[in-house]
Scaffold this motif. Structure first.
Motif, PDB file in Angstrom:
ATOM      1  N   CYS A 153       0.855  -1.187   0.000  1.00  0.00           N
ATOM      2  CA  CYS A 153       0.000   0.000   0.000  1.00  0.00           C
ATOM      3  C   CYS A 153       0.892   1.239   0.000  1.00  0.00           C
ATOM      4  CB  CYS A 153      -0.891  -0.015   1.239  1.00  0.00           C
ATOM      5  SG  CYS A 153      -1.807   1.519   1.547  1.00  0.00           S
ATOM      6  N   LEU A 154       0.653   2.145  -0.916  1.00  0.00           N
ATOM      7  CA  LEU A 154       1.486   3.344  -0.989  1.00  0.00           C
ATOM      8  C   LEU A 154       1.416   4.149   0.300  1.00  0.00           C
ATOM      9  CD1 LEU A 154       3.329   5.228  -2.599  1.00  0.00           C
ATOM     10  CD2 LEU A 154       1.276   6.291  -3.575  1.00  0.00           C
ATOM     11  N   LEU A 155       0.266   4.194   0.933  1.00  0.00           N
ATOM     12  CA  LEU A 155       0.131   4.967   2.172  1.00  0.00           C
ATOM     13  C   LEU A 155       0.935   4.327   3.306  1.00  0.00           C
ATOM     14  CD1 LEU A 155      -3.673   5.898   2.154  1.00  0.00           C
ATOM     15  CD2 LEU A 155      -1.749   7.092   1.082  1.00  0.00           C
ATOM     16  N   GLU A 196       8.426   4.654   5.522  1.00  0.00           N
ATOM     17  CA  GLU A 196       9.633   5.268   4.970  1.00  0.00           C
ATOM     18  C   GLU A 196       9.894   6.669   5.501  1.00  0.00           C
ATOM     19  OE1 GLU A 196      11.448   6.538   0.577  1.00  0.00           O
ATOM     20  OE2 GLU A 196       9.286   6.274   0.832  1.00  0.00           O
ATOM     21  N   THR A 197       8.838   7.408   5.788  1.00  0.00           N
ATOM     22  CA  THR A 197       8.971   8.829   6.088  1.00  0.00           C
ATOM     23  C   THR A 197       9.462   9.056   7.508  1.00  0.00           C
ATOM     24  OG1 THR A 197       7.132   9.276   4.584  1.00  0.00           O
ATOM     25  CG2 THR A 197       7.753  11.039   6.102  1.00  0.00           C
ATOM     26  N   PRO A 198      10.509   9.830   7.699  1.00  0.00           N
ATOM     27  CA  PRO A 198      10.989  10.111   9.061  1.00  0.00           C
ATOM     28  C   PRO A 198       9.961  10.883   9.865  1.00  0.00           C
ATOM     29  CG  PRO A 198      12.247  11.354   7.410  1.00  0.00           C
ATOM     30  CD  PRO A 198      11.321  10.474   6.658  1.00  0.00           C
ATOM     31  N   ALA A 199      10.007  10.704  11.173  1.00  0.00           N
ATOM     32  CA  ALA A 199       9.020  11.307  12.056  1.00  0.00           C
ATOM     33  C   ALA A 199       8.992  12.827  11.951  1.00  0.00           C
ATOM     34  CB  ALA A 199       9.288  10.887  13.502  1.00  0.00           C
ATOM     35  N   GLU A 200      10.146  13.420  11.639  1.00  0.00           N
ATOM     36  CA  GLU A 200      10.194  14.889  11.599  1.00  0.00           C
ATOM     37  C   GLU A 200       9.528  15.466  10.349  1.00  0.00           C
ATOM     38  OE1 GLU A 200      14.314  13.323  10.360  1.00  0.00           O
ATOM     39  OE2 GLU A 200      12.797  12.900  11.898  1.00  0.00           O
ATOM     40  N   ASN A 216       3.583  12.899   6.990  1.00  0.00           N
ATOM     41  CA  ASN A 216       3.006  12.001   7.996  1.00  0.00           C
ATOM     42  C   ASN A 216       1.590  12.415   8.370  1.00  0.00           C
ATOM     43  OD1 ASN A 216       4.956   9.915   8.637  1.00  0.00           O
ATOM     44  ND2 ASN A 216       6.274  11.526   9.420  1.00  0.00           N
ATOM     45  N   ARG A 217       1.388  13.718   8.524  1.00  0.00           N
ATOM     46  CA  ARG A 217       0.049  14.196   8.874  1.00  0.00           C
ATOM     47  C   ARG A 217      -0.923  13.955   7.731  1.00  0.00           C
ATOM     48  NH1 ARG A 217       1.128  19.208   9.714  1.00  0.00           N
ATOM     49  NH2 ARG A 217       1.690  18.929  11.895  1.00  0.00           N
ATOM     50  N   ARG A 218      -0.449  14.144   6.515  1.00  0.00           N
ATOM     51  CA  ARG A 218      -1.319  13.949   5.354  1.00  0.00           C
ATOM     52  C   ARG A 218      -1.804  12.497   5.277  1.00  0.00           C
ATOM     53  NH1 ARG A 218      -1.105  17.770   1.517  1.00  0.00           N
ATOM     54  NH2 ARG A 218      -2.433  17.514  -0.330  1.00  0.00           N
ATOM     55  N   VAL A 219      -0.868  11.554   5.427  1.00  0.00           N
ATOM     56  CA  VAL A 219      -1.244  10.145   5.373  1.00  0.00           C
ATOM     57  C   VAL A 219      -2.113   9.764   6.575  1.00  0.00           C
ATOM     58  CG1 VAL A 219      -0.375   7.774   5.328  1.00  0.00           C
ATOM     59  CG2 VAL A 219       0.795   9.551   4.030  1.00  0.00           C
ATOM     60  N   SER A 220      -1.786  10.276   7.744  1.00  0.00           N
ATOM     61  CA  SER A 220      -2.596   9.999   8.934  1.00  0.00           C
ATOM     62  C   SER A 220      -4.022  10.506   8.757  1.00  0.00           C
ATOM     63  CB  SER A 220      -1.956  10.638  10.174  1.00  0.00           C
ATOM     64  OG  SER A 220      -0.704  10.057  10.452  1.00  0.00           O
ATOM     65  N   ASP A 221      -4.163  11.671   8.154  1.00  0.00           N
ATOM     66  CA  ASP A 221      -5.497  12.214   7.898  1.00  0.00           C
ATOM     67  C   ASP A 221      -6.277  11.330   6.926  1.00  0.00           C
ATOM     68  OD1 ASP A 221      -5.020  14.332   9.582  1.00  0.00           O
ATOM     69  OD2 ASP A 221      -4.628  15.793   7.991  1.00  0.00           O
ATOM     70  N   MET A 222      -5.571  10.748   5.952  1.00  0.00           N
ATOM     71  CA  MET A 222      -6.237   9.854   5.007  1.00  0.00           C
ATOM     72  C   MET A 222      -6.768   8.620   5.725  1.00  0.00           C
ATOM     73  SD  MET A 222      -3.581  10.150   1.787  1.00  0.00           S
ATOM     74  CE  MET A 222      -3.449  11.677   0.836  1.00  0.00           C
TER      75      MET A 222
END
Length: 198
Positions: free
Chosen positions: A104-106, A112-116, A121-127
């Motif tokens: 899954c790309l999300l 893959e994306t670092p926490a900073e 991260n927020r964009r994917v979390s919102d999805m």
């Protein structure tokens, strides 16, 4: 007067999304993107600004496709819990039919994306939060029909289903077969109190 853009933006975005999906954001170069989209760097940047903006557009396009599949599964005339199960069965079918095992790309992006990098991260979390809301609505409907224990919290159960998606997508990287994947979903829905496959 500027020249009109002489290519299909949606098709270029679809091709770019495929590269990001297979390779990840950081491993994808501009050269990879120009080769996949058949665009020169100037045209690519003129339309999408930069690699990051193109990646975000690809995430949005990917999620749009997910929402369409959610609508098709969760808004049918079947009983609510069967609709949820149909969605997970559809995920398994997609995974089994993916020879590249892209996942899954999300979920890949979250891993893959670092926490900073709070923006992505927020964009994917919102999805995923939007999907969670859809699940909770269907679970509330199941409760109103008497198909789900009224003492269970639909929002908490929706989070359990989201965690199930995370786990299923990551576990599939080990290349289990379809019966093993369905067994996982059977156990997830057993914990939920919903229908198993057999």
């Amino acid at each position: 007067m500027p020249r009109p853009i002489e290519f299909d933006r949606d098709e270029a975005l679809r091709r770019a999304m495929g590269v990001f999906w297979r390779q990840g954001y950081h491993a994808t170069s501009v050269k990879d993107l120009t080769a996949a989209t058949h665009l020169q760097p100037g045209s690519l940047y003129g339309t999408f600004q930069n690699k990051r903006a193109l990646f975000i557009a690809a995430l949005d396009a990917y999620f749009s496709g997910i929402r369409e599949r959610i609508q098709s599964c969760l808004h049918s005339d079947d009983p609510p819990l069967q609709r949820l199960r149909a969605f997970f069965d559809m995920l398994i079918e997609e995974m089994v039919c993916d020879p590249d095992n892209k996942g899954c790309l999300l979920v890949n992006t979250l891993l893959e994306t670092p926490a900073e990098d709070t923006e992505i991260n927020r964009r994917v979390s919102d999805m995923f939060a939007k999907v969670e809301t859809e699940f909770a609505r269907v679970l509330q409907e199941a409760q109103s029909r008497g198909d789900l224990d009224p003492n269970r919290d639909p929002q908490a159960l929706a989070r359990l289903l989201i965690a199930g998606i995370y786990g299923l997508r990551v576990y599939h990287k080990t290349r289990p077969d379809a019966p093993q994947l369905h067994e996982i979903i059977d156990n997830l829905f057993f914990a939920l109190g919903g229908p198993t496959r057999h």
